[in-house]
Design a protein around this motif. Structure first.
Motif, PDB file in Angstrom:
ATOM      1  N   VAL A 131      25.291  27.103  -1.731  1.00  0.00           N
ATOM      2  CA  VAL A 131      23.869  27.060  -1.683  1.00  0.00           C
ATOM      3  C   VAL A 131      22.979  27.725  -3.015  1.00  0.00           C
ATOM      4  CG1 VAL A 131      21.827  27.478  -0.368  1.00  0.00           C
ATOM      5  CG2 VAL A 131      24.022  26.643   0.604  1.00  0.00           C
ATOM      6  N   ARG A 132      23.703  28.858  -3.080  1.00  0.00           N
ATOM      7  CA  ARG A 132      23.163  30.011  -4.290  1.00  0.00           C
ATOM      8  C   ARG A 132      23.234  29.207  -5.610  1.00  0.00           C
ATOM      9  NH1 ARG A 132      26.468  34.170  -3.682  1.00  0.00           N
ATOM     10  NH2 ARG A 132      25.413  34.808  -1.764  1.00  0.00           N
ATOM     11  N   TRP A 150      18.138  31.512   0.761  1.00  0.00           N
ATOM     12  CA  TRP A 150      18.291  30.184   1.309  1.00  0.00           C
ATOM     13  C   TRP A 150      19.776  30.225   1.608  1.00  0.00           C
ATOM     14  CZ3 TRP A 150      15.865  26.549   3.730  1.00  0.00           C
ATOM     15  CH2 TRP A 150      14.629  26.602   3.389  1.00  0.00           C
ATOM     16  N   ALA A 151      20.807  31.030   0.830  1.00  0.00           N
ATOM     17  CA  ALA A 151      22.054  31.021   1.107  1.00  0.00           C
ATOM     18  C   ALA A 151      22.330  31.696   2.439  1.00  0.00           C
ATOM     19  CB  ALA A 151      22.575  32.050  -0.018  1.00  0.00           C
ATOM     20  N   GLU A 152      21.518  32.618   2.800  1.00  0.00           N
ATOM     21  CA  GLU A 152      21.695  33.101   4.098  1.00  0.00           C
ATOM     22  C   GLU A 152      21.086  32.300   5.313  1.00  0.00           C
ATOM     23  OE1 GLU A 152      22.506  36.217   5.328  1.00  0.00           O
ATOM     24  OE2 GLU A 152      23.043  36.825   3.531  1.00  0.00           O
ATOM     25  N   ALA A 179      11.490  24.332  -5.334  1.00  0.00           N
ATOM     26  CA  ALA A 179      12.721  24.515  -6.103  1.00  0.00           C
ATOM     27  C   ALA A 179      12.928  25.970  -6.924  1.00  0.00           C
ATOM     28  CB  ALA A 179      13.183  23.497  -6.958  1.00  0.00           C
ATOM     29  N   ASP A 180      11.700  26.739  -6.695  1.00  0.00           N
ATOM     30  CA  ASP A 180      11.550  27.860  -7.360  1.00  0.00           C
ATOM     31  C   ASP A 180      11.918  29.146  -6.156  1.00  0.00           C
ATOM     32  OD1 ASP A 180       9.150  27.947  -6.056  1.00  0.00           O
ATOM     33  OD2 ASP A 180       7.921  28.069  -7.751  1.00  0.00           O
ATOM     34  N   SER A 238      15.924  21.200  -4.999  1.00  0.00           N
ATOM     35  CA  SER A 238      16.836  22.040  -5.790  1.00  0.00           C
ATOM     36  C   SER A 238      17.611  21.134  -6.673  1.00  0.00           C
ATOM     37  CB  SER A 238      17.520  23.218  -5.250  1.00  0.00           C
ATOM     38  OG  SER A 238      16.616  24.108  -4.665  1.00  0.00           O
ATOM     39  N   LEU A 287      23.361  25.724  -6.322  1.00  0.00           N
ATOM     40  CA  LEU A 287      22.472  24.834  -6.405  1.00  0.00           C
ATOM     41  C   LEU A 287      20.951  25.253  -6.434  1.00  0.00           C
ATOM     42  CD1 LEU A 287      21.996  21.909  -5.743  1.00  0.00           C
ATOM     43  CD2 LEU A 287      21.291  22.438  -3.445  1.00  0.00           C
ATOM     44  N   ILE A 288      20.831  26.365  -6.010  1.00  0.00           N
ATOM     45  CA  ILE A 288      19.413  26.898  -5.994  1.00  0.00           C
ATOM     46  C   ILE A 288      19.148  27.509  -7.194  1.00  0.00           C
ATOM     47  CG2 ILE A 288      17.482  28.395  -5.006  1.00  0.00           C
ATOM     48  CD1 ILE A 288      18.098  27.136  -2.277  1.00  0.00           C
ATOM     49  N   ARG A 322      27.870  30.322   1.213  1.00  0.00           N
ATOM     50  CA  ARG A 322      26.672  30.790   0.582  1.00  0.00           C
ATOM     51  C   ARG A 322      26.610  30.603  -0.632  1.00  0.00           C
ATOM     52  NH1 ARG A 322      25.204  35.955   3.765  1.00  0.00           N
ATOM     53  NH2 ARG A 322      26.416  35.482   5.678  1.00  0.00           N
ATOM     54  N   ARG A 336       5.274  32.110 -13.085  1.00  0.00           N
ATOM     55  CA  ARG A 336       5.584  32.247 -11.729  1.00  0.00           C
ATOM     56  C   ARG A 336       4.208  32.888 -10.916  1.00  0.00           C
ATOM     57  NH1 ARG A 336      10.640  30.712 -10.176  1.00  0.00           N
ATOM     58  NH2 ARG A 336      12.400  30.994 -11.975  1.00  0.00           N
ATOM     59  N   ASP A 355      13.940  31.616  -3.565  1.00  0.00           N
ATOM     60  CA  ASP A 355      14.859  32.673  -3.598  1.00  0.00           C
ATOM     61  C   ASP A 355      16.267  32.137  -3.139  1.00  0.00           C
ATOM     62  OD1 ASP A 355      14.944  35.677  -3.868  1.00  0.00           O
ATOM     63  OD2 ASP A 355      16.301  34.963  -2.319  1.00  0.00           O
ATOM     64  N   ALA A 356      17.196  32.244  -3.945  1.00  0.00           N
ATOM     65  CA  ALA A 356      18.547  31.649  -3.803  1.00  0.00           C
ATOM     66  C   ALA A 356      19.421  32.511  -2.871  1.00  0.00           C
ATOM     67  CB  ALA A 356      19.568  31.659  -5.270  1.00  0.00           C
ATOM     68  N   ASN A 357      19.468  33.809  -2.940  1.00  0.00           N
ATOM     69  CA  ASN A 357      19.982  34.574  -1.873  1.00  0.00           C
ATOM     70  C   ASN A 357      19.193  34.350  -0.313  1.00  0.00           C
ATOM     71  OD1 ASN A 357      21.804  35.993  -3.336  1.00  0.00           O
ATOM     72  ND2 ASN A 357      20.296  37.280  -4.351  1.00  0.00           N
ATOM     73  N   SER A 375      10.968  36.358  -0.505  1.00  0.00           N
ATOM     74  CA  SER A 375      11.382  37.532  -0.213  1.00  0.00           C
ATOM     75  C   SER A 375      10.710  38.616  -1.490  1.00  0.00           C
ATOM     76  CB  SER A 375      12.967  37.604  -0.161  1.00  0.00           C
ATOM     77  OG  SER A 375      13.453  37.478  -1.637  1.00  0.00           O
ATOM     78  N   ARG A 431      13.462  24.009 -12.665  1.00  0.00           N
ATOM     79  CA  ARG A 431      11.907  23.963 -12.388  1.00  0.00           C
ATOM     80  C   ARG A 431      11.111  24.595 -13.339  1.00  0.00           C
ATOM     81  NH1 ARG A 431       7.593  21.960  -9.860  1.00  0.00           N
ATOM     82  NH2 ARG A 431       6.064  23.591  -9.538  1.00  0.00           N
ATOM     83  N   GLY A 475      18.529  24.972  -9.643  1.00  0.00           N
ATOM     84  CA  GLY A 475      17.323  24.185  -9.371  1.00  0.00           C
ATOM     85  C   GLY A 475      16.091  24.852 -10.191  1.00  0.00           C
ATOM     86  N   ARG A 476      16.186  26.442  -9.936  1.00  0.00           N
ATOM     87  CA  ARG A 476      15.167  27.272 -10.391  1.00  0.00           C
ATOM     88  C   ARG A 476      15.070  27.282 -12.234  1.00  0.00           C
ATOM     89  NH1 ARG A 476      13.792  32.051  -7.216  1.00  0.00           N
ATOM     90  NH2 ARG A 476      13.857  33.367  -9.061  1.00  0.00           N
TER      91      ARG A 476
END
Lengths: 361, 361
Positions: free
Chosen positions: B261-262, A220-222, A213-214, A185, B264-265, B258, B285, A216-218, A119, B272, B268-269
């Motif tokens: 998941v958020r 992937w949460a969706e 694992a880098d 992750s 965990l990710i 959500r 990045r 976007d957290a939001n 994103s 990473r 992970g970031r």
């Protein structure tokens, strides 16, 4: 063909650009008028105005949880007879639409697979879907003309169309994409507390395994929150054999430990074989030639030129930067009978190169 | 400096080749006389004969479980005052030696990290360790001269020496190498039952994440079985947060899913980031430019030549073969401010190219 794209983020604008290039008459809509203006400025289409006539096809390029609301609003306003979306999950948006408009024949789900999920600032491109898979998911009520219209849009974007039911899609992508993301992750998260120098001792394997694992957290949460059952099932299928190994390591004798590890790795090799082939062929195990390459612009191109001059086709390539050094190791995968030849040839051209045979069968 | 290498597999023969090239007088020993003959024929050294005089340094290039027996036999026969091994685990071999020869000052563990763990037909090479890390693990009893001799051997092989205690090594490599291998194998094993066409819909992410899953099962059974405690601990640390997510997906409301998941990710970031940097710098990045490349010899080199001609340095590269198509997508990672430039330049040179910004921070 008149196309309306609702949602002018990276994916929506990219579809609009590709469709415009493919001869569609594209109009654009977004909650944020500035994003519409940006999409218009790059040639994605024209802004949709109140009172504009209906279009032939409408695309909801919005997060999975928002698809039902957007599609339902477009149906109720008679904006388009055929409607689709582009989310990475299918069942949940389909249920949203079905519950509001039972038996509606104009709705078809779809999912373009545009490389990694990203994103952020939106550098849309007409080529984002070129040669990538695009899954089309009809509902039980979808009319053939609706499926054809959505498939034609995907083809116009240069994508390779596959049709399957939404439940199959979600179960498949839970295994191919959603659970691998979470597992990568978790692995990267497991590095917490180590210092940079220690982590720098890792080989290429850890880099490969945690590359995504880098993400976007939001975003992937969706995605994961909209596909909870299949992702939980896929994760359990990955976790269960790892617990068997943990149990053997903690409580088993030496023989049992070895057997548990061997079983897990053998199963993984069989799974990996499904993935390794290109062109749908059987997987090939490549020989690998590791080359020491100074970290200077153009050096990577020189290695590949020299490989091409040796008449060896490079099937895959990985770059591993040495920790604390102005050198990297580049690993070139080549046909099993070409490894030794390429090693000799690169050494003759002044490189430090080492061929390894394919992993044993 | 006289060096004895016991075990002329891929690793042992490679060390012998590099040491011979570095001026060591190398003798070779193996249970299998044919393997010794093969190693001699490629210039790794000369066969050790009964009655030969002692050497200065002996290396046991044998599986972890066999190190104690080989080292102990060499100590008892007064073959060398200083002895080391090359296994991927350290505590277990060290305990084997310590229990047989308490307080012995001539033993030092070591672990050269030669890219991916491979066995099979042995194409040894003097360059196998070039610019790779090599961990040296002294025992509490190790004499400084023994540590220096083993470090000098690693340096003569072109490796980058890091010294740490065996327990630190085993805990670290359980996290950096052993548990990632098992997790990648479990992920790949999770594909069982899918057909090739379905798996072909996966993106680059799954390919990266499972790349090491084609590793050798017997080799890994030896490694993991010899490091059971640290691997179990590392695996539990990876599994635990995944169970939190599974639980949220199965029993939580949408918000809780959500959030799980958020979390965990995000973790992970952060992990990473420890891994992503090169030269020990902070992780960067990269922007990614995806290029459609026909699957023909030399095409990969042409893309990189054109990138070099554009003055853009390629930091990393991945190849994704499109399922069922004579085309692949090549992803080039470049500095964040170079993505758009490279995209324009490649398009001007006739490629289909798409720049994506770095994953959002």
């Amino acid at each position: 063909m008149r196309l309306l794209v609702v949602g002018t983020g990276l994916i929506g604008t990219s579809v609009a650009l590709a469709a415009s290039a493919g001869g569609y008459d594209v109009s654009l809509e977004d909650q944020d008028p500035e994003r519409v203006a940006l999409a218009v400025s790059v040639g994605a289409g024209s802004p949709r105005r109140a009172g504009d006539p209906p279009v032939d096809l409408a695309v909801a390029a919005v997060p999975p949880a928002a698809v039902g609301g957007v599609v339902s609003r477009l149906i109720e306003a008679d904006v388009a007879p055929i409607l689709t979306h582009l989310a990475s999950v299918q069942s949940d948006p389909q249920h949203q639409v079905e519950s509001l408009h039972p038996g509606f024949a104009g709705f078809v789900g779809s999912h373009p697979i545009a490389g990694r999920e990203r994103s952020g600032p939106h550098h849309a491109s007409a080529d984002l879907f070129s040669r990538r898979p695009w899954i089309v998911c009809p509902t039980e009520a979808s009319a053939p003309a609706a499926v054809a219209a959505v498939s034609a849009l995907a083809a116009a974007c240069g994508a390779l169309v596959t049709v399957m039911p939404a439940t199959d899609h979600d179960a498949l992508f839970a295994r191919l994409s959603h659970s691998p993301q979470l597992v990568a992750s978790a692995l990267a998260g497991g590095l917490a507390g180590l210092d940079r120098a220690a982590v720098g001792l890792a080989g290429t394997g850890l880099r490969d395994t945690t590359r995504i694992a880098d993400s976007d957290a939001n975003l992937w949460a969706e995605i994961v929150a909209a596909n909870p059952g299949p992702v939980a099932t896929a994760l359990r299928a990955v976790l269960e054999p790892l617990h068997v190994v943990v149990d053997a390591l903690e409580h088993g004798a030496d023989d049992r430990r070895r057997e548990a590890v061997r079983d897990l790795i053998e199963r993984g090799r069989r799974g990996r074989e499904l993935l390794g082939g290109k062109h749908g062929q059987r997987a090939v195990r490549w020989a690998t030639v590791a080359v020491v390459v100074p970290d200077e612009p153009g050096k990577l191109a020189r290695v590949l030129n020299d490989a091409a001059a040796a008449g060896v086709n490079v099937e895959d390539i990985r770059v591993d930067h040495s920790p604390g050094q102005p050198f990297g190791i580049v690993e070139l995968d080549v046909a099993p009978d070409r490894g030794a030849l390429l090693e000799r040839d690169l050494i003759a051209r002044g490189w430090s190169a080492t061929a390894s045979p394919p992993p044993s069968a």
